[in-house]
Each structure stands twice: as structure tokens, then as C-alpha cells.
Design an enzyme around this catalytic site. Structure first.
Site, PDB file in Angstrom:
ATOM      1  N   ASP A  11       0.871  -1.197   0.000  1.00  0.00           N
ATOM      2  CA  ASP A  11       0.000   0.000   0.000  1.00  0.00           C
ATOM      3  C   ASP A  11       0.897   1.233   0.000  1.00  0.00           C
ATOM      4  O   ASP A  11       2.132   1.129   0.154  1.00  0.00           O
ATOM      5  CB  ASP A  11      -0.924   0.003   1.232  1.00  0.00           C
ATOM      6  CG  ASP A  11      -1.906   1.176   1.228  1.00  0.00           C
ATOM      7  OD1 ASP A  11      -2.342   1.611   0.142  1.00  0.00           O
ATOM      8  OD2 ASP A  11      -2.230   1.685   2.319  1.00  0.00           O
ATOM      9  N   SER A  12       0.264   2.394  -0.104  1.00  0.00           N
ATOM     10  CA  SER A  12       1.011   3.651  -0.036  1.00  0.00           C
ATOM     11  C   SER A  12       1.382   4.008   1.408  1.00  0.00           C
ATOM     12  O   SER A  12       2.222   4.871   1.624  1.00  0.00           O
ATOM     13  CB  SER A  12       0.149   4.778  -0.609  1.00  0.00           C
ATOM     14  OG  SER A  12      -1.069   4.851   0.126  1.00  0.00           O
ATOM     15  N   TYR A  43      -0.996   8.394  -2.570  1.00  0.00           N
ATOM     16  CA  TYR A  43      -1.100   8.002  -3.968  1.00  0.00           C
ATOM     17  C   TYR A  43      -2.261   8.739  -4.657  1.00  0.00           C
ATOM     18  O   TYR A  43      -2.252   8.920  -5.868  1.00  0.00           O
ATOM     19  CB  TYR A  43      -1.326   6.489  -4.090  1.00  0.00           C
ATOM     20  CG  TYR A  43      -0.062   5.659  -4.120  1.00  0.00           C
ATOM     21  CD1 TYR A  43       1.200   6.226  -3.963  1.00  0.00           C
ATOM     22  CD2 TYR A  43      -0.139   4.280  -4.319  1.00  0.00           C
ATOM     23  CE1 TYR A  43       2.347   5.437  -4.007  1.00  0.00           C
ATOM     24  CE2 TYR A  43       0.997   3.493  -4.367  1.00  0.00           C
ATOM     25  CZ  TYR A  43       2.236   4.067  -4.213  1.00  0.00           C
ATOM     26  OH  TYR A  43       3.362   3.281  -4.264  1.00  0.00           O
ATOM     27  N   GLY A  44      -3.264   9.110  -3.848  1.00  0.00           N
ATOM     28  CA  GLY A  44      -4.439   9.799  -4.411  1.00  0.00           C
ATOM     29  C   GLY A  44      -4.075  11.103  -5.096  1.00  0.00           C
ATOM     30  O   GLY A  44      -4.841  11.617  -5.911  1.00  0.00           O
ATOM     31  N   CYS A  75      -4.489  -1.489  -2.038  1.00  0.00           N
ATOM     32  CA  CYS A  75      -4.673  -0.063  -2.283  1.00  0.00           C
ATOM     33  C   CYS A  75      -5.566   0.096  -3.509  1.00  0.00           C
ATOM     34  O   CYS A  75      -5.204  -0.364  -4.594  1.00  0.00           O
ATOM     35  CB  CYS A  75      -3.312   0.590  -2.535  1.00  0.00           C
ATOM     36  SG  CYS A  75      -3.416   2.318  -3.019  1.00  0.00           S
ATOM     37  N   ASN A  76      -6.718   0.718  -3.315  1.00  0.00           N
ATOM     38  CA  ASN A  76      -7.634   0.929  -4.440  1.00  0.00           C
ATOM     39  C   ASN A  76      -7.040   1.886  -5.463  1.00  0.00           C
ATOM     40  O   ASN A  76      -7.186   1.702  -6.666  1.00  0.00           O
ATOM     41  CB  ASN A  76      -8.956   1.529  -3.945  1.00  0.00           C
ATOM     42  CG  ASN A  76      -9.756   0.589  -3.091  1.00  0.00           C
ATOM     43  OD1 ASN A  76     -10.707  -0.027  -3.538  1.00  0.00           O
ATOM     44  ND2 ASN A  76      -9.387   0.463  -1.823  1.00  0.00           N
ATOM     45  N   THR A  77      -6.361   2.918  -4.967  1.00  0.00           N
ATOM     46  CA  THR A  77      -5.837   3.960  -5.848  1.00  0.00           C
ATOM     47  C   THR A  77      -4.814   3.371  -6.817  1.00  0.00           C
ATOM     48  O   THR A  77      -4.771   3.739  -7.985  1.00  0.00           O
ATOM     49  CB  THR A  77      -5.212   5.089  -5.002  1.00  0.00           C
ATOM     50  OG1 THR A  77      -6.159   5.485  -4.003  1.00  0.00           O
ATOM     51  CG2 THR A  77      -4.849   6.281  -5.854  1.00  0.00           C
ATOM     52  N   CYS A 188     -11.168   2.738  -0.055  1.00  0.00           N
ATOM     53  CA  CYS A 188      -9.780   3.077   0.261  1.00  0.00           C
ATOM     54  C   CYS A 188      -9.441   2.268   1.502  1.00  0.00           C
ATOM     55  O   CYS A 188     -10.207   2.271   2.477  1.00  0.00           O
ATOM     56  CB  CYS A 188      -9.637   4.574   0.539  1.00  0.00           C
ATOM     57  SG  CYS A 188      -8.015   5.030   1.222  1.00  0.00           S
ATOM     58  N   THR A 189      -8.326   1.568   1.457  1.00  0.00           N
ATOM     59  CA  THR A 189      -8.007   0.647   2.552  1.00  0.00           C
ATOM     60  C   THR A 189      -7.685   1.378   3.855  1.00  0.00           C
ATOM     61  O   THR A 189      -7.665   0.749   4.919  1.00  0.00           O
ATOM     62  CB  THR A 189      -6.824  -0.257   2.158  1.00  0.00           C
ATOM     63  OG1 THR A 189      -5.725   0.561   1.720  1.00  0.00           O
ATOM     64  CG2 THR A 189      -7.224  -1.213   1.049  1.00  0.00           C
ATOM     65  N   HIS A 190      -7.462   2.672   3.780  1.00  0.00           N
ATOM     66  CA  HIS A 190      -7.238   3.436   5.010  1.00  0.00           C
ATOM     67  C   HIS A 190      -8.525   3.600   5.848  1.00  0.00           C
ATOM     68  O   HIS A 190      -8.452   3.747   7.062  1.00  0.00           O
ATOM     69  CB  HIS A 190      -6.707   4.837   4.686  1.00  0.00           C
ATOM     70  CG  HIS A 190      -5.240   4.887   4.407  1.00  0.00           C
ATOM     71  ND1 HIS A 190      -4.687   4.375   3.257  1.00  0.00           N
ATOM     72  CD2 HIS A 190      -4.215   5.386   5.140  1.00  0.00           C
ATOM     73  CE1 HIS A 190      -3.374   4.566   3.283  1.00  0.00           C
ATOM     74  NE2 HIS A 190      -3.058   5.172   4.414  1.00  0.00           N
TER      75      HIS A 190
HETATM   76  N1  DGL Z   1      -4.906   3.181   0.779  1.00  0.00           N
HETATM   77  C1  DGL Z   1      -5.055   3.762  -0.522  1.00  0.00           C
HETATM   78  C2  DGL Z   1      -6.308   3.241  -1.214  1.00  0.00           C
HETATM   79  O1  DGL Z   1      -6.824   2.177  -0.876  1.00  0.00           O
HETATM   80  C3  DGL Z   1      -5.028   5.245  -0.711  1.00  0.00           C
HETATM   81  C4  DGL Z   1      -4.312   6.218   0.099  1.00  0.00           C
HETATM   82  C5  DGL Z   1      -3.486   7.213  -0.716  1.00  0.00           C
HETATM   83  O2  DGL Z   1      -4.047   8.193  -1.278  1.00  0.00           O
HETATM   84  O3  DGL Z   1      -2.298   6.972  -0.793  1.00  0.00           O
HETATM   85  O4  DGL Z   1      -6.792   3.853  -2.140  1.00  0.00           O
END
Ligand code: DGL
Length: 266
Positions: A11-12, A43-44, A75-77, A188-190
Site C-alpha cells: 500500500d502507499s 497516492y491519491g 490499495c484501491n488507488t 480506500c483501505t485506510h
Molecule cells: N490506501 C489507498 C487506497 O486504498 C489510498 C491512500 C493514498 O491516497 O495513498 O486507495
């Protein structure tokens, strides 16, 4: 005896730990390497081409150096833009994390679903296609958040974020046009890191859909069956900033001693 399996979870930042913990619970025998590209967080905010190039190079280096059996892009992004290129370049299995629009729309009783993700994930063609293919009769509201992933990182690191700031990010998910939103996809996994706050602040009760259990099931399906002997695998983490947050990792069963502070070349 079955050889040990190594699973790389990427992930990021800290969000992928919400996926990591589900997979560890399902396959405690496997060796795990958690990799956070926190030097490039969030990453967004990254341009698509730069993000794909960075993720492909970083993952390629990790595959060469660590020889994982399977990679989870938690990470979805990153998944919604980089998965095709990763699968084209490398032959090992990849499990991605993409917005859970299909199960959300299948289970919504009011037919009102919101998708909460980074602005990048919400803007992706991949996400739009999931809605075209799987929304059925649901009205789907897309909500891109600029700040919620960073809020989750701050909270986990012990820096409190005000209720009003979190509510401001999630409020557009709650639509009432006679029928109310009953399902919010956490894309978003966060965001599952904030689940208790989200439940406390929700204007009315909704089902917050976290894809982590489904991802863990997919990983279990892809890995060979667990060995019969009782063993717990190793747990290591790499943070590309070179500053792994030892206290946070300890909460997820990754001991500070096991943390590698190396910075992969990207
Ligand atoms: N955890 C990341 C996701 O699932 C995004 C966080 C980021 O913007 O880096 O999209």
C-alpha cells in the site's frame, strides 16, 4: 512438507494493514512482508502515469529481491490503474483491491449506495465501469475524499483528528431523496482504520462495506493449502521513507525488531 509461502502486501501507507490483518488471520502459517510506499504518500494525489511507473518499478524490485509467492495490492488507488500492467509484466498471482460496488448494490435494500474513496479512485474509468456493470437498479453516489486517508494515518499515529473534520469528508455519502443511503463502500483501505469514528459520526446507520474479508478469501483460494504442522510465519515490514512506525506496526503483530528500514530503489 509444503514449502513456506511468502505473501507481499503493498500500500502507499498504513491502510493496507486493514487487509494484511485479515489475510494473516486466515493464513497465519505464511511469511508476510508488508510494504508501504510512504515516501510517496498519498497516492491519491499522484498523476496516473507516474503512479503506474512507480508501482511497477517498486514491485518489480521487491519480486526480484524477496521472491514472494503472491502479491496483494492493498490499495484501491493503485489497483484501479496499475493492475493490468503488473499482471502483464510479472507472472506471479496478484490480488487487487477495487471498490466493492457489486456486493454493495446486490445487498442494498434502499437501492442507494455511496462509494467513498480517494479523489483518484473515484475519478477512474475502472470505478465508472464497475458502476455501469454492477449497479443494477441502484443509485450510486461517488464521493472523492482529499483528506480522509491522511486523517486515518494521523489517528493511527496518535494525532487526534476532530470529529467535524471527519464528518465533513463523509457527509456527502449520506443522501436522502425519500430513500436513504443504506450502504457505503469503503473504497480506500485506510478508511476501515477509522471504522469506530465512522460508526459514531454516521447521520443514520449504514452498512460500511470493507473488502478485506473478501480479499483474504481470494488469497486463501490462490495459495496452496496450509501445511498440517502448526507454525506461525515471519512478519516483516518495509517503509520506503526508511521510517517505519514501530508502535503502529506492533499493534498489528509486526515486531519492531522485524521491521526492515531499507528504502527500495524506485
Ligand atoms: N490506501 C489507498 C487506497 O486504498 C489510498 C491512500 C493514498 O491516497 O495513498 O486507495
Amino acid at each position: 512438507m509444503e514449502p513456506r509461502k511468502t505473501v507481499l502486501v503493498f500500500d502507499s501507507g498504513l491502510g493496507g494493514l486493514t487487509v494484511y490483518r485479515e489475510i494473516v488471520a486466515a493464513r497465519p502459517d505464511a511469511d508476510f512482508l508488508y510494504v508501504a510506499d510512504d515516501a510517496a504518500f498519498p497516492y491519491g494525489a499522484m498523476a496516473e502515469r507516474a503512479l503506474v511507473a512507480r508501482v511497477v518499478e517498486l514491485i518489480g524490485g521487491l519480486i526480484d529481491a524477496r521472491r514472494p509467492d503472491l502479491v496483494v495490492i492493498a490499495c484501491n488507488t493503485a489497483s484501479t490503474i496499475a493492475l493490468p500492467e503488473l499482471r502483464r509484466r510479472f507472472s506471479l498471482p496478484f490480488v487487487g483491491t477495487v471498490p466493492a460496488i457489486k456486493p454493495a448494490c446486490a445487498s442494498s435494500l434502499t437501492r442507494r449506495v455511496s462509494v467513498l474513496g480517494t479523489e483518484a479512485t473515484i475519478a477512474r474509468e475502472y470505478t465508472r465501469a464497475l458502476i455501469r456493470d454492477f449497479a443494477q437498479s441502484c443509485r450510486v453516489t461517488l464521493v472523492g475524499s482529499k483528506r480522509l486517508a491522511a486523517f486515518a494515518e494521523a489517528e493511527l499515529a496518535g494525532t487526534p483528528v476532530a470529529d467535524a473534520a471527519i464528518l465533513g469528508e463523509i457527509a456527502p455519502c449520506f443522501c436522502d431523496d425519500g430513500e436513504r443511503t443504506d450502504t457505503v463502500v469503503l473504497a480506500c483501505t485506510h478508511y476501515p482504520l477509522l471504522i469506530e469514528r465512522l460508526r459514531r459520526l454516521e447521520p443514520w446507520p449504514v452498512n460500511f462495506l470493507d473488502p478485506a474479508p473478501a480479499i483474504a478469501r481470494r488469497v486463501v483460494d490462490l495459495l496452496a493449502p496450509a501445511p498440517l504442522i502448526d507454525r506461525t510465519g515471519s512478519r516483516r515490514a518495509i517503509f520506503t521513507s526508511g521510517r517505519p512506525p514501530a508502535a503502529v506496526l506492533a499493534q498489528f503483530g509486526i515486531s519492531a525488531e522485524a521491521v526492515a528500514t531499507e528504502t527500495p530503489a524506485v
